[in-house]
Design a protein around this motif. Structure first.
Motif, PDB file in Angstrom:
ATOM      1  N   HIS A  58      14.940  24.059  58.915  1.00 11.88           N
ATOM      2  CA  HIS A  58      15.051  23.072  59.813  1.00 11.88           C
ATOM      3  C   HIS A  58      15.831  23.547  60.688  1.00 11.88           C
ATOM      4  O   HIS A  58      17.190  23.820  60.379  1.00 11.88           O
ATOM      5  CB  HIS A  58      15.422  22.229  58.580  1.00 11.88           C
ATOM      6  CG  HIS A  58      14.679  21.303  57.785  1.00 11.88           C
ATOM      7  ND1 HIS A  58      14.424  20.775  56.243  1.00 11.88           N
ATOM      8  CD2 HIS A  58      12.650  21.522  57.877  1.00 11.88           C
ATOM      9  CE1 HIS A  58      13.722  20.588  55.711  1.00 11.88           C
ATOM     10  NE2 HIS A  58      12.507  20.919  56.589  1.00 11.88           N
ATOM     11  N   GLU A  61      19.979  21.826  61.410  1.00 11.90           N
ATOM     12  CA  GLU A  61      20.814  21.621  60.483  1.00 11.90           C
ATOM     13  C   GLU A  61      21.499  23.473  60.800  1.00 11.90           C
ATOM     14  O   GLU A  61      21.243  24.172  60.804  1.00 11.90           O
ATOM     15  CB  GLU A  61      20.413  21.727  59.106  1.00 11.90           C
ATOM     16  CG  GLU A  61      19.354  20.453  59.188  1.00 11.90           C
ATOM     17  CD  GLU A  61      17.858  20.294  57.787  1.00 11.90           C
ATOM     18  OE1 GLU A  61      18.420  21.684  56.904  1.00 11.90           O
ATOM     19  OE2 GLU A  61      17.187  19.922  57.592  1.00 11.90           O
ATOM     20  N   ARG A 100      13.843  20.269  64.239  1.00 14.26           N
ATOM     21  CA  ARG A 100      13.060  20.241  62.438  1.00 14.26           C
ATOM     22  C   ARG A 100      12.528  21.334  62.372  1.00 14.26           C
ATOM     23  O   ARG A 100      12.577  21.355  61.254  1.00 14.26           O
ATOM     24  CB  ARG A 100      12.446  19.255  61.949  1.00 14.26           C
ATOM     25  CG  ARG A 100      12.717  18.815  60.348  1.00 14.26           C
ATOM     26  CD  ARG A 100      12.646  17.169  59.825  1.00 14.26           C
ATOM     27  NE  ARG A 100      12.200  17.007  58.470  1.00 14.26           N
ATOM     28  CZ  ARG A 100      13.082  17.011  57.628  1.00 14.26           C
ATOM     29  NH1 ARG A 100      14.711  17.567  57.683  1.00 14.26           N
ATOM     30  NH2 ARG A 100      12.720  17.089  56.099  1.00 14.26           N
ATOM     31  N   HIS A 144      20.540  23.245  53.123  1.00 18.34           N
ATOM     32  CA  HIS A 144      20.018  22.082  54.503  1.00 18.34           C
ATOM     33  C   HIS A 144      21.278  21.631  55.230  1.00 18.34           C
ATOM     34  O   HIS A 144      22.460  21.686  53.875  1.00 18.34           O
ATOM     35  CB  HIS A 144      19.302  21.308  53.554  1.00 18.34           C
ATOM     36  CG  HIS A 144      17.500  22.095  54.146  1.00 18.34           C
ATOM     37  ND1 HIS A 144      16.333  22.073  54.153  1.00 18.34           N
ATOM     38  CD2 HIS A 144      17.535  23.505  52.706  1.00 18.34           C
ATOM     39  CE1 HIS A 144      15.856  23.113  53.812  1.00 18.34           C
ATOM     40  NE2 HIS A 144      15.579  23.706  53.198  1.00 18.34           N
ATOM     41  N   SER A 145      21.671  21.142  55.682  1.00 15.62           N
ATOM     42  CA  SER A 145      21.653  19.674  56.288  1.00 15.62           C
ATOM     43  C   SER A 145      20.501  18.592  55.992  1.00 15.62           C
ATOM     44  O   SER A 145      19.426  18.295  56.097  1.00 15.62           O
ATOM     45  CB  SER A 145      22.931  19.192  57.093  1.00 15.62           C
ATOM     46  OG  SER A 145      24.053  21.418  56.686  1.00 15.62           O
TER      47      SER A 145
HETATM   48 CA    CA Z   1      16.465  20.351  55.749  1.00 17.67          CA
END
Ligand code: CA
Length: 330
Positions: A58, A61, A100, A144-145
């Motif tokens: 994404h 992030e 994203r 991810h974040s």
């Molecule tokens: Ca993510």
């Protein structure tokens, strides 16, 4: 069957450190014979396992891209036995836009697997990674974040899998990453995820959620950096001792974890990340964003636990995830 049009500009199986691109032809208005150039580094030395480390699945992030840029720039072949394949910005068009999803085709990379060789730009990238890079790997770490719309407690995660030996390998790798929290994760929508694709290919897989709110912090980057190093040591690729600290085990048992906005509004948080909450307790309330003199709508936790994620930014839309409550399991 159409061949995937992506070609790497570096060898994937040569000794040494090579830095280049996955080149995806993308003909468009401003670049007739143009290409999307996705950065890739391959560091290899001797016979050993292969780790595939990915960020920017994404595009909003940042812990993964930062930690992987540093790793790609500093890891030397002499440091390792085996191979490390680094993709700091998997969905490069989304990353470049700070979004994203890809601005080219709207593609959410983590809902695009296994991808298509004749599909959209995002589907072609997903297909190449799934069919050409994942098969080379013994272990895969995908950072991810929370991105621009969520903020998380820093955790590494493993999924519940049918193959219990594979699940145990994933849990061991999650523990080796050693984020401050370790999550047995429930996915509400796992079709098309990179996680699902890698796990279906029998690989050891670890993912993370290390922060969010559309940025990174010094603390969250430190967790990302340390986790990659710990994981490479765990995999037998990097020498040295892992740097470990206590990690709180968390569990997301079912859909009661998610607190969802049942109207749009101005979100007043009532508890912060990491706080203990009880079933029935309001974790936030939504004030009207368009008029005064109206009572807010309380938004309740459905189980006992701690606040593992919260909504960002201050205004919520109908249906937004406002909070995630995770159970502390050890
Ligand atoms: Ca993510």
């Amino acid at each position: 069957m159409t061949e995937n049009p992506i070609t790497p500009t570096i060898p994937l199986d040569a000794e040494g450190a090579h830095h280049g691109f996955l080149r995806l032809p993308y003909s468009r208005d401003d670049s007739a014979w143009g290409a999307v150039m996705i950065p890739i580094s391959v560091i290899a030395s001797g016979a050993g396992p292969t780790a595939l480390l990915t960020g920017g699945n994404h595009g909003d992030e940042y812990e993964g891209p930062i930690a992987l840029q540093e790793l790609a720039a500093t890891l030397r072949p002499g440091d390792i036995t085996g191979r490390v394949i680094v993709l700091p910005m998997m969905n490069l068009p989304a990353f470049a836009a700070g979004r994203r999803c890809s601005p080219i085709d709207g593609g959410n990379m983590n809902r695009s697997f296994p991808g298509r060789p004749d599909g959209t730009v995002t589907q072609k990238i997903a297909h190449y990674i799934a069919s050409r890079l994942v098969p080379l790997a013994d272990i895969v770490l995908d950072y991810h974040s929370g991105g621009r719309t969520l903020d998380f407690l820093p955790f590494a995660a493993a999924h519940v899998l049918e193959d219990k030996a594979q699940e145990a390998a994933c849990v061991a790798a999650m523990r080796a990453f050693n984020a401050p929290y370790s999550m047995k994760m429930l996915e509400i929508d796992n079709a098309g995820m990179f996680d699902t694709e890698v796990e279906a290919r029998g690989k050891t897989f670890v993912t993370t959620e290390l922060g969010g709110a559309g940025t990174a912090t010094a603390a969250s980057v430190a967790i990302a950096r340390r986790g990659a190093r710990n994981l490479l040591i765990h995999a037998g690729i990097l020498g040295g001792e892992p740097e470990t600290a206590p990690s709180v085990m968390l569990d997301m048992p079912d859909a009661r974890c998610f607190v969802t906005a049942e109207r749009p509004g101005l979100l007043e948080p009532l508890v912060d990340l990491g706080a203990e909450v009880r079933a029935g307790q309001p974790v936030g309330r939504l004030w009207p964003a368009d008029r005064s003199g109206i009572a807010p709508l309380p938004c309740h936790a459905a189980l006992d636990g701690i606040l593992a994620a919260r909504h960002v930014p201050g205004l919520a839309q109908m249906g937004d995830c406002l909070a995630v409550v995770a159970q502390v399991s050890g």
